[in-house]
Design a protein around this motif. Structure first.
Motif, PDB file in Angstrom:
ATOM      1  N   GLU A 303     -22.178 -16.737  29.218  1.00  0.00           N
ATOM      2  CA  GLU A 303     -22.245 -16.665  27.813  1.00  0.00           C
ATOM      3  C   GLU A 303     -22.118 -17.918  26.850  1.00  0.00           C
ATOM      4  O   GLU A 303     -22.288 -17.750  25.718  1.00  0.00           O
ATOM      5  CB  GLU A 303     -21.118 -15.590  27.583  1.00  0.00           C
ATOM      6  N   ILE A 304     -21.773 -18.889  27.558  1.00  0.00           N
ATOM      7  CA  ILE A 304     -21.569 -20.218  26.790  1.00  0.00           C
ATOM      8  C   ILE A 304     -22.435 -21.615  27.118  1.00  0.00           C
ATOM      9  O   ILE A 304     -23.093 -21.817  26.160  1.00  0.00           O
ATOM     10  CB  ILE A 304     -20.069 -20.934  26.789  1.00  0.00           C
ATOM     11  N   LEU A 305     -22.427 -21.487  28.614  1.00  0.00           N
ATOM     12  CA  LEU A 305     -23.496 -22.761  28.856  1.00  0.00           C
ATOM     13  C   LEU A 305     -25.014 -22.479  28.533  1.00  0.00           C
ATOM     14  O   LEU A 305     -25.641 -23.319  28.284  1.00  0.00           O
ATOM     15  CB  LEU A 305     -23.395 -22.991  30.492  1.00  0.00           C
ATOM     16  N   PRO A 306     -25.392 -21.145  28.682  1.00  0.00           N
ATOM     17  CA  PRO A 306     -26.751 -20.957  28.102  1.00  0.00           C
ATOM     18  C   PRO A 306     -26.944 -21.479  26.796  1.00  0.00           C
ATOM     19  O   PRO A 306     -28.214 -21.596  26.353  1.00  0.00           O
ATOM     20  CB  PRO A 306     -26.946 -19.442  28.278  1.00  0.00           C
ATOM     21  N   VAL A 307     -25.798 -21.203  25.685  1.00  0.00           N
ATOM     22  CA  VAL A 307     -26.245 -21.932  24.514  1.00  0.00           C
ATOM     23  C   VAL A 307     -26.440 -23.266  24.469  1.00  0.00           C
ATOM     24  O   VAL A 307     -27.457 -23.718  23.580  1.00  0.00           O
ATOM     25  CB  VAL A 307     -24.915 -21.455  23.717  1.00  0.00           C
ATOM     26  N   PHE A 308     -25.888 -23.942  25.297  1.00  0.00           N
ATOM     27  CA  PHE A 308     -26.338 -25.488  25.336  1.00  0.00           C
ATOM     28  C   PHE A 308     -27.684 -25.797  26.288  1.00  0.00           C
ATOM     29  O   PHE A 308     -28.354 -26.734  25.664  1.00  0.00           O
ATOM     30  CB  PHE A 308     -24.912 -26.252  26.259  1.00  0.00           C
ATOM     31  N   PRO A 356     -18.443 -19.381  16.084  1.00  0.00           N
ATOM     32  CA  PRO A 356     -19.454 -19.968  16.169  1.00  0.00           C
ATOM     33  C   PRO A 356     -20.450 -20.032  17.443  1.00  0.00           C
ATOM     34  O   PRO A 356     -21.332 -20.356  17.252  1.00  0.00           O
ATOM     35  CB  PRO A 356     -18.662 -21.536  16.202  1.00  0.00           C
ATOM     36  N   ILE A 357     -19.897 -19.665  18.717  1.00  0.00           N
ATOM     37  CA  ILE A 357     -20.573 -19.562  19.694  1.00  0.00           C
ATOM     38  C   ILE A 357     -21.430 -18.395  19.568  1.00  0.00           C
ATOM     39  O   ILE A 357     -22.664 -18.694  19.908  1.00  0.00           O
ATOM     40  CB  ILE A 357     -19.509 -19.268  21.041  1.00  0.00           C
ATOM     41  N   GLU A 363     -28.844 -17.968  16.563  1.00  0.00           N
ATOM     42  CA  GLU A 363     -29.915 -18.704  16.186  1.00  0.00           C
ATOM     43  C   GLU A 363     -30.692 -19.444  17.073  1.00  0.00           C
ATOM     44  O   GLU A 363     -31.961 -19.421  16.658  1.00  0.00           O
ATOM     45  CB  GLU A 363     -29.135 -19.887  15.315  1.00  0.00           C
ATOM     46  N   ARG A 364     -30.149 -19.833  18.392  1.00  0.00           N
ATOM     47  CA  ARG A 364     -30.987 -20.725  19.133  1.00  0.00           C
ATOM     48  C   ARG A 364     -31.357 -19.862  20.335  1.00  0.00           C
ATOM     49  O   ARG A 364     -32.438 -20.152  21.220  1.00  0.00           O
ATOM     50  CB  ARG A 364     -30.263 -21.794  19.597  1.00  0.00           C
TER      51      ARG A 364
END
Length: 381
Positions: A303-308, A356-357, A363-364
């Motif tokens: 859930e977090i690393l894929p945002v990066f 923010p995550i 958005e991305r």
């Protein structure tokens, strides 16, 4: 030794962060060329603990910093003697001397005030600028008086301000407060312009857990340390050090800390609140618990690393490297970081950390489901 670095604040954090960096730079193979010089520490409040530190620091003999934790898979437990602080005083008792020092000698001002340190005090006014006057009450007003004296005495000498408060865009915020106060006090337009354009107000991010004080002065800190500073024209650093990172993208470093470290802490608090809320539970224990660790690792990986990933391969590589450090920091065998402490103000922390995550993912990476984060946001504190 010259003292071109002025530190406003006596916090144990600065003792084990900025002050230690300068000390290590001064003692390095490059000698004094690696640092501007020594540090003067100033107590800006009337807190007893600050007064005790100033009294101990004033002897100039240094103090211990015990570094304890994990680094690269190895246990670290060492004590370093920090000797960069060569003078210490209180603003209330040494105000004329401080005004004179800033007017002529100081090249870098570092600050780390309390949570309310940026608040103004309506009792402070332009009468504080008069020679022989007592120091103003608020930190921004004290800083304005010091800078006004510099503008009068040596306006061409370079000056960098490096606030270390955990305030987003802290340099911009502090500059706005001080220049706004200068307008309120009706200072000359030339002085106000000098404050905003000649002085370098650097935005920075600090990242290190300083868990305990050593009495009468000193600190216990984890091995990990970061001071990310946004590049600006004319910027002067107090020293060169591996933990100091100059960056054109400070927001990215803020995301790393917010998403992976702060987000991980708040997710553990969410689990703790739903699972019994043992008041003695610690982050280290959660990392050693199979179910809690698995849930946290799933949050990070799914859930977090894929945002990066959505920010590019370089961003993902940096996130992976930072997360490796976070894992060791969470498993620090010397740190009893109680989850009950992290869970304070939990609802607000979820908004600041998970919000923010989710927003950046929308958005991305709109296809990213993020069920754990969404469930946490929907669940009352």
């Amino acid at each position: 030794m010259a003292r071109p670095i002025l530190q406003l604040g006596t916090s144990r954090f600065l003792l084990a962060h900025v002050d230690l960096f300068v000390s290590e730079a001064l003692a390095g193979t490059g000698g004094a060329s690696d640092a501007l010089g020594a540090i003067t520490v100033v107590q800006t409040t009337e807190r007893p603990e600050g007064a005790a530190r100033v009294a101990a620091l004033a002897h100039g003999g240094g103090y211990p910093v015990r570094v304890r934790g994990l680094a690269g898979g190895e246990v670290v437990d060492r004590t370093v003697q920090c000797t960069a602080v060569q003078a210490a005083c209180s603003a209330s008792s040494h105000w004329p001397q401080l005004r004179a020092q800033v007017a002529s000698e100081v090249r870098v001002i570092v600050s780390n005030t309390a949570d309310t340190g940026y608040l103004l005090d309506e009792r402070d006014g332009p009468e504080s600028l008069a020679p022989g006057s007592a120091p103003p009450r608020s930190f921004p007003a004290k800083l304005l008086v010091l800078l006004h004296g510099r503008w009068q005495a040596a306006p061409r000498l370079p000056l960098t301000l490096l606030p270390c408060e955990l305030v987003e865009r802290n340099g911009d915020v502090l500059c706005g407060l001080v220049t706004g106060l200068a307008r309120q006090w009706q200072l000359p337009a030339e002085c106000i312009g000098w404050l905003g354009t000649h002085c370098v107000w650097a935005n920075s991010l600090v990242d290190r857990i300083v868990s305990e004080a050593i009495e009468p002065v000193g600190a216990v800190a984890e091995p990990y340390a970061l001071w990310a500073i946004e590049r600006r024209p004319g910027l002067q650093l107090p020293c060169q050090h591996p933990a100091i990172v100059l960056t054109d993208d400070l927001a990215f470093h803020e995301r790393l800390k917010l998403f992976l470290l702060n987000g991980g802490h708040t997710f553990l608090a969410e689990q703790w609140l739903r699972g019994g809320s043992d008041p003695a539970a610690t982050v280290r224990q959660a990392m050693a618990d199979r179910e809690q660790r698995a849930a946290l690792e799933a949050l990070w990986s799914e859930e977090i690393l894929p945002v990066f990933d959505s920010l590019g391969a370089a961003a993902r590589a940096q996130a992976d490297a930072y997360l490796a450090d976070v894992r060791e920091r969470f498993a620090n065998p010397f740190l009893d970081h109680r989850i009950a402490d992290i869970a304070q103000n939990h609802a607000q922390k979820k908004l600041r950390r998970f919000g923010p995550i989710l927003a950046l993912a929308a958005e991305r990476a709109p296809q990213l489901a993020q069920p754990r984060l969404r469930a946490a946001m929907a669940h009352g504190a």
